[in-house]
Structure formats: structure tokens, C-alpha cells
Design a protein around this motif. Structure first.
Motif, PDB file in Angstrom:
ATOM      1  N   ASN A 194     -37.129   8.377   7.459  1.00 26.77           N
ATOM      2  CA  ASN A 194     -36.833   7.016   6.989  1.00 26.77           C
ATOM      3  C   ASN A 194     -35.536   6.941   6.196  1.00 26.77           C
ATOM      4  O   ASN A 194     -34.801   5.969   6.316  1.00 26.77           O
ATOM      5  CB  ASN A 194     -38.012   6.431   6.206  1.00 26.77           C
ATOM      6  CG  ASN A 194     -38.116   6.952   4.800  1.00 26.77           C
ATOM      7  OD1 ASN A 194     -37.288   6.654   3.970  1.00 26.77           O
ATOM      8  ND2 ASN A 194     -39.133   7.732   4.525  1.00 26.77           N
ATOM      9  N   GLN A 195     -35.230   7.934   5.404  1.00 30.39           N
ATOM     10  CA  GLN A 195     -33.987   7.875   4.622  1.00 30.39           C
ATOM     11  C   GLN A 195     -32.761   7.984   5.515  1.00 30.39           C
ATOM     12  O   GLN A 195     -31.780   7.262   5.320  1.00 30.39           O
ATOM     13  CB  GLN A 195     -33.974   8.975   3.571  1.00 30.39           C
ATOM     14  CG  GLN A 195     -34.938   8.720   2.449  1.00 30.39           C
ATOM     15  CD  GLN A 195     -34.805   9.743   1.341  1.00 30.39           C
ATOM     16  OE1 GLN A 195     -33.880  10.542   1.324  1.00 30.39           O
ATOM     17  NE2 GLN A 195     -35.725   9.712   0.409  1.00 30.39           N
ATOM     18  N   GLY A 226     -32.365   4.610   7.306  1.00 27.31           N
ATOM     19  CA  GLY A 226     -31.914   3.539   6.414  1.00 27.31           C
ATOM     20  C   GLY A 226     -30.466   3.676   5.998  1.00 27.31           C
ATOM     21  O   GLY A 226     -29.658   2.760   6.170  1.00 27.31           O
ATOM     22  N   TYR A 248     -32.054  -1.079   7.174  1.00 23.98           N
ATOM     23  CA  TYR A 248     -32.515  -0.583   5.876  1.00 23.98           C
ATOM     24  C   TYR A 248     -33.940  -1.062   5.586  1.00 23.98           C
ATOM     25  O   TYR A 248     -34.777  -0.298   5.110  1.00 23.98           O
ATOM     26  CB  TYR A 248     -31.556  -1.045   4.779  1.00 23.98           C
ATOM     27  CG  TYR A 248     -31.854  -0.447   3.435  1.00 23.98           C
ATOM     28  CD1 TYR A 248     -31.645   0.900   3.191  1.00 23.98           C
ATOM     29  CD2 TYR A 248     -32.340  -1.233   2.400  1.00 23.98           C
ATOM     30  CE1 TYR A 248     -31.917   1.456   1.957  1.00 23.98           C
ATOM     31  CE2 TYR A 248     -32.614  -0.691   1.162  1.00 23.98           C
ATOM     32  CZ  TYR A 248     -32.404   0.655   0.944  1.00 23.98           C
ATOM     33  OH  TYR A 248     -32.683   1.200  -0.268  1.00 23.98           O
ATOM     34  N   SER A 279     -36.332   0.918   7.548  1.00 23.73           N
ATOM     35  CA  SER A 279     -36.575   2.243   6.975  1.00 23.73           C
ATOM     36  C   SER A 279     -37.637   2.181   5.872  1.00 23.73           C
ATOM     37  O   SER A 279     -38.417   3.117   5.706  1.00 23.73           O
ATOM     38  CB  SER A 279     -35.277   2.853   6.445  1.00 23.73           C
ATOM     39  OG  SER A 279     -34.898   2.270   5.218  1.00 23.73           O
ATOM     40  N   TRP A 280     -37.677   1.086   5.130  1.00 22.15           N
ATOM     41  CA  TRP A 280     -38.725   0.934   4.116  1.00 22.15           C
ATOM     42  C   TRP A 280     -40.091   0.757   4.775  1.00 22.15           C
ATOM     43  O   TRP A 280     -41.105   1.254   4.274  1.00 22.15           O
ATOM     44  CB  TRP A 280     -38.418  -0.244   3.192  1.00 22.15           C
ATOM     45  CG  TRP A 280     -37.492   0.151   2.098  1.00 22.15           C
ATOM     46  CD1 TRP A 280     -36.143  -0.001   2.071  1.00 22.15           C
ATOM     47  CD2 TRP A 280     -37.845   0.797   0.881  1.00 22.15           C
ATOM     48  NE1 TRP A 280     -35.632   0.508   0.907  1.00 22.15           N
ATOM     49  CE2 TRP A 280     -36.655   1.000   0.155  1.00 22.15           C
ATOM     50  CE3 TRP A 280     -39.039   1.225   0.329  1.00 22.15           C
ATOM     51  CZ2 TRP A 280     -36.645   1.615  -1.088  1.00 22.15           C
ATOM     52  CZ3 TRP A 280     -39.021   1.830  -0.917  1.00 22.15           C
ATOM     53  CH2 TRP A 280     -37.833   2.015  -1.606  1.00 22.15           C
TER      54      TRP A 280
END
Length: 110
Positions: free
Chosen positions: A18-19, A22, A49, A52-53
Motif C-alpha cells: 500500500n505504501q 500510494g 493515494y 492505498s489507504w
């Protein structure tokens, strides 16, 4: 593989990626917006982004809070090191290409 193992592995995958998704999406679309002058790319970067959260929340849900905290405790050091190395390599090749272009322009002007 049973369902719990697949769920756990999917959650770990989401937590780990995910990081990169994002920040990578924000950097990519921010760069595209700057280069093209089209502000729509900023919206796309923000959208990636936000996705990604959602990936982070889905990963925490699939893995469980305790395991997610354990993964996230060790992940930032690894991600930051990889990002810095990637940025350094990118900068190196960008400068190298700029120098070659400048040298070829000088040769062409003579």
C-alpha cells in the motif's frame, strides 16, 4: 491452502504494497501534472493515494490488528530504504542522460 492462509497472505500483500502504491502514484501523477501542465493528474494522484489507504484498511481487516501492527512496525524502515535507493538511482541516470544530451548539443553546435 486453506481460506485462512490465503486471507492472511492477501492481507500481508496489501499491507506491504500500500505504501509503494500510494507514494508511487502521487509521485508519478504529480510529475505528469508538472510536465504536461494538466492539473487533472493531481486528482489522479490523490485518487491513487486514497486507494492505498483502502488497501491498508483491507490488509488490516484481513490480517488482524495485532499482526498488522507487527508488520507495520518493521515495514517503514524497509520501504524508506528502498525509496531512497530508487531515488538515488533515478537521479544518477537522469543526470547522466542530461550530461550526454548537453555534450551532444555542444558537438552539434560546433
Amino acid at each position: 491452502m486453506n481460506t485462512a492462509t490465503i486471507r492472511f497472505l492477501a492481507g500481508i500483500f496489501l499491507l506491504v504494497t500500500n505504501q509503494a502504491v500510494g507514494w508511487g502514484g502521487m509521485l508519478l501523477f504529480g510529475n505528469l501534472a508538472r510536465r504536461t501542465g494538466r492539473h487533472t493528474y493531481y486528482f489522479f494522484g490523490l485518487s491513487v493515494y486514497i486507494i492505498s489507504w483502502i488497501m491498508l484498511l483491507a490488509g488490516v481487516y484481513l490480517v488482524g490488528v495485532a499482526q498488522a501492527l507487527a508488520v507495520m512496525r518493521y515495514l517503514p524502515d524497509w520501504v524508506v530504504a528502498l525509496a531512497v535507493a530508487g531515488a538515488a538511482v533515478s537521479y544518477y541516470f537522469w543526470r547522466r542522460r542530461a550530461r550526454k544530451k548537453a555534450a551532444s548539443d555542444e558537438i552539434g553546435n560546433e
